[in-house]
Scaffold this active site. Structure first.
Site, PDB file in Angstrom:
ATOM      1  N   ASN A   1     -59.262   8.437 -24.011  1.00 24.23           N
ATOM      2  CA  ASN A   1     -58.376   7.879 -22.993  1.00 24.23           C
ATOM      3  C   ASN A   1     -59.211   7.027 -22.062  1.00 24.23           C
ATOM      4  OD1 ASN A   1     -56.579   7.250 -20.990  1.00 24.23           O
ATOM      5  ND2 ASN A   1     -56.624   9.274 -20.049  1.00 24.23           N
TER       6      ASN A   1
ATOM      7  N   GLU B   1     -63.723  18.081 -25.066  1.00 30.47           N
ATOM      8  CA  GLU B   1     -62.953  19.241 -24.612  1.00 30.47           C
ATOM      9  C   GLU B   1     -61.491  19.140 -25.046  1.00 30.47           C
ATOM     10  OE1 GLU B   1     -61.279  16.274 -22.051  1.00 30.47           O
ATOM     11  OE2 GLU B   1     -63.244  16.562 -22.952  1.00 30.47           O
TER      12      GLU B   1
ATOM     13  N   CYS C   1     -66.526  10.278 -20.880  1.00 28.44           N
ATOM     14  CA  CYS C   1     -65.519   9.290 -20.495  1.00 28.44           C
ATOM     15  C   CYS C   1     -65.978   8.479 -19.267  1.00 28.44           C
ATOM     16  CB  CYS C   1     -64.178   9.976 -20.271  1.00 28.44           C
ATOM     17  SG  CYS C   1     -62.773   8.861 -20.434  1.00 28.44           S
TER      18      CYS C   1
ATOM     19  N   HIS D   1     -63.519  12.656 -25.555  1.00 27.87           N
ATOM     20  CA  HIS D   1     -63.227  13.957 -24.949  1.00 27.87           C
ATOM     21  C   HIS D   1     -63.575  15.119 -25.877  1.00 27.87           C
ATOM     22  CE1 HIS D   1     -61.018  12.662 -21.290  1.00 27.87           C
ATOM     23  NE2 HIS D   1     -60.802  11.588 -22.024  1.00 27.87           N
TER      24      HIS D   1
ATOM     25  N   GLY E   1     -59.872   2.730 -20.684  1.00 26.87           N
ATOM     26  CA  GLY E   1     -59.570   1.310 -20.717  1.00 26.87           C
ATOM     27  C   GLY E   1     -60.773   0.443 -20.407  1.00 26.87           C
TER      28      GLY E   1
ATOM     29  N   GLY F   1     -62.139  10.483 -15.768  1.00 23.32           N
ATOM     30  CA  GLY F   1     -61.394  10.115 -14.573  1.00 23.32           C
ATOM     31  C   GLY F   1     -60.820   8.720 -14.683  1.00 23.32           C
TER      32      GLY F   1
ATOM     33  N   SER G   1     -56.856  11.345 -15.778  1.00 16.21           N
ATOM     34  CA  SER G   1     -57.313  10.015 -16.170  1.00 16.21           C
ATOM     35  C   SER G   1     -56.165   9.031 -16.304  1.00 16.21           C
ATOM     36  CB  SER G   1     -58.074  10.087 -17.501  1.00 16.21           C
ATOM     37  OG  SER G   1     -59.252  10.850 -17.389  1.00 16.21           O
TER      38      SER G   1
END
Length: 385
Positions: A305, A357, A263, A355, A307, A235, A53
């Site tokens: 993570n 995971e 995500c 996330h 944007g 991703g 990502s």
């Protein structure tokens, strides 16, 4: 082992608004450009570096000491480092951990990742918070001969993250199977938009055969696998460019196949439902992001993570009607009220923006994999009956 007492090589970091930070080269010497983002994690830097990502991003670490535990051969989330550049304040002089196989700087250098150390990362992070994520370049060695004016022009010529389609650049080129551990209960097609290694691992631990598939996979190819569910991974890039993936997900929803996305997968679910997405001012990145589960009132500390985010059509976050039935916002970020999860009320599908995971943690959200197993179990029972 790298000797941090060697004669320092000068390096500069140049932001697209013209601000310059001067420090020392860390990792490879040369030049790199990308989007400047900051990550607030105090640990787990190896997982951050190998997370697809972060493709085409220059990551600024807010924790001052990086590299203390070195690098091992077990904790990578993929087979390579994906960040475009790396920014730290105080790199470790030497690693100290029984699992360490080499230094972080050795890995950065061997993989050609240009970095910079010895700068005021606190000031840089505050600048990015105030001004927003922006393009950046790190330059060292012969690249400095061009002068700051020329370096700034090269930074400004770099493509912006908005409008960038990057998932195909990080996805697997061929499908592969991660077999279930123990008794096989279900099978799932996982679209690799930049998947992390821990995701199929956690699914497999729950008795699921995971067919990891490349970007470009068709609905007919998924149908041919006769899977019980579909998963869309995290991703990089702008979800507004993911038209093919959104169309694929619409086919999945129309067929009533259980779906779980994280995500980037959450943003694609939003687009499949007819919602828009937008770029956050400086994004959410780190392993300490508080999220509220609106159904239970429970607060989860999450790894994030991203944007970009899903735009909800009303400020009250009340459920809306779509062609696939009613949809609700299941989770929100407690820092800024960003939509962090979606759940369909009339079909077996849900997603989260963070996330579950997460490695090295936190693990508050791992229960979402069990929630997916419940969807698969219910759908299988309904099919039999």
């Amino acid at each position: 082992m790298t000797n941090r007492f060697h004669t320092a090589t000068a390096a500069v970091l140049v932001l697209e608004d013209g601000r310059v930070f001067r420090g020392e080269a860390y990792g490879a010497v040369g030049e790199t450009v990308g989007e400047a983002v900051f990550s607030t994690g105090m640990s787990g830097y190896q997982e951050t570096l190998t997370d697809p990502s972060f493709h085409r991003q220059v990551v600024v670490m807010t924790a001052p000491h990086i590299g203390n535990t070195g690098v091992n051969d077990e904790d990578g989330e993929s087979t390579r480092i994906w960040v475009s550049g790396y920014v730290v304040r105080d790199p470790a002089l030497r690693p100290s951990n029984w699992r360490s196989a080499r230094t972080l700087e050795d890995d950065l250098r061997e993989q050609g990742v240009v970095g910079i150390s010895g700068i005021d990362t606190r000031a840089l992070t505050r600048h990015l918070r105030e001004s927003g994520a922006m393009r950046v370049g790190i330059f060292s060695g012969r690249a400095l001969e061009e002068g700051e004016g020329g370096l700034l022009a090269r930074v400004r010529a770099t493509p912006a993250m908005a409008g960038s389609a990057l998932a195909a650049e990080v996805s697997t080129t061929e499908g592969y199977l991660v077999p279930a551990e123990g008794e096989r209960r279900f099978s799932v097609a996982a679209l690799d938009l930049g998947i992390k290694a821990n995701t199929p691992r956690l699914l497999a631990q729950r008795g699921i055969d995971v067919h990891v598939l490349p970007v470009g996979t068709t609905f007919e190819q998924i149908e041919a696998l006769d899977v019980d569910g579909v998963f869309f991974s995290n991703g990089p890039g702008d979800p507004a460019t993911a038209d093919a993936e959104a169309d694929l997900l619409r086919r999945v929803l129309q067929a009533g196949i259980p779906f779980f996305g994280i995500c980037f997968g959450n943003q694609i679910l939003g687009r499949a439902l007819g919602l828009g997405t937008y770029k956050l001012r400086y994004g959410h990145r780190g392993i300490n992001q508080p999220v509220l589960d609106r159904a239970t009132g429970r607060v989860e500390i999450t790894a994030q993570n991203h944007g970009f985010a899903v735009r909800w059509p009303n400020e009250e976050l009340t459920p809306i009607d779509t062609e696939f039935g009613r949809v609700e916002v299941s989770h929100v970020c407690l820092n800024d009220d960003v939509v962090e999860g979606l759940r369909l009320l009339d079909r077996p599908a849900f997603s989260v923006q963070y996330h579950p995971e997460a490695a090295a943690g936190p693990h508050d959200s791992e229960y979402l994999f069990d929630r997916f197993v419940e969807l698969l179990s219910t759908a299988t029972k309904d099919k039999v009956s």
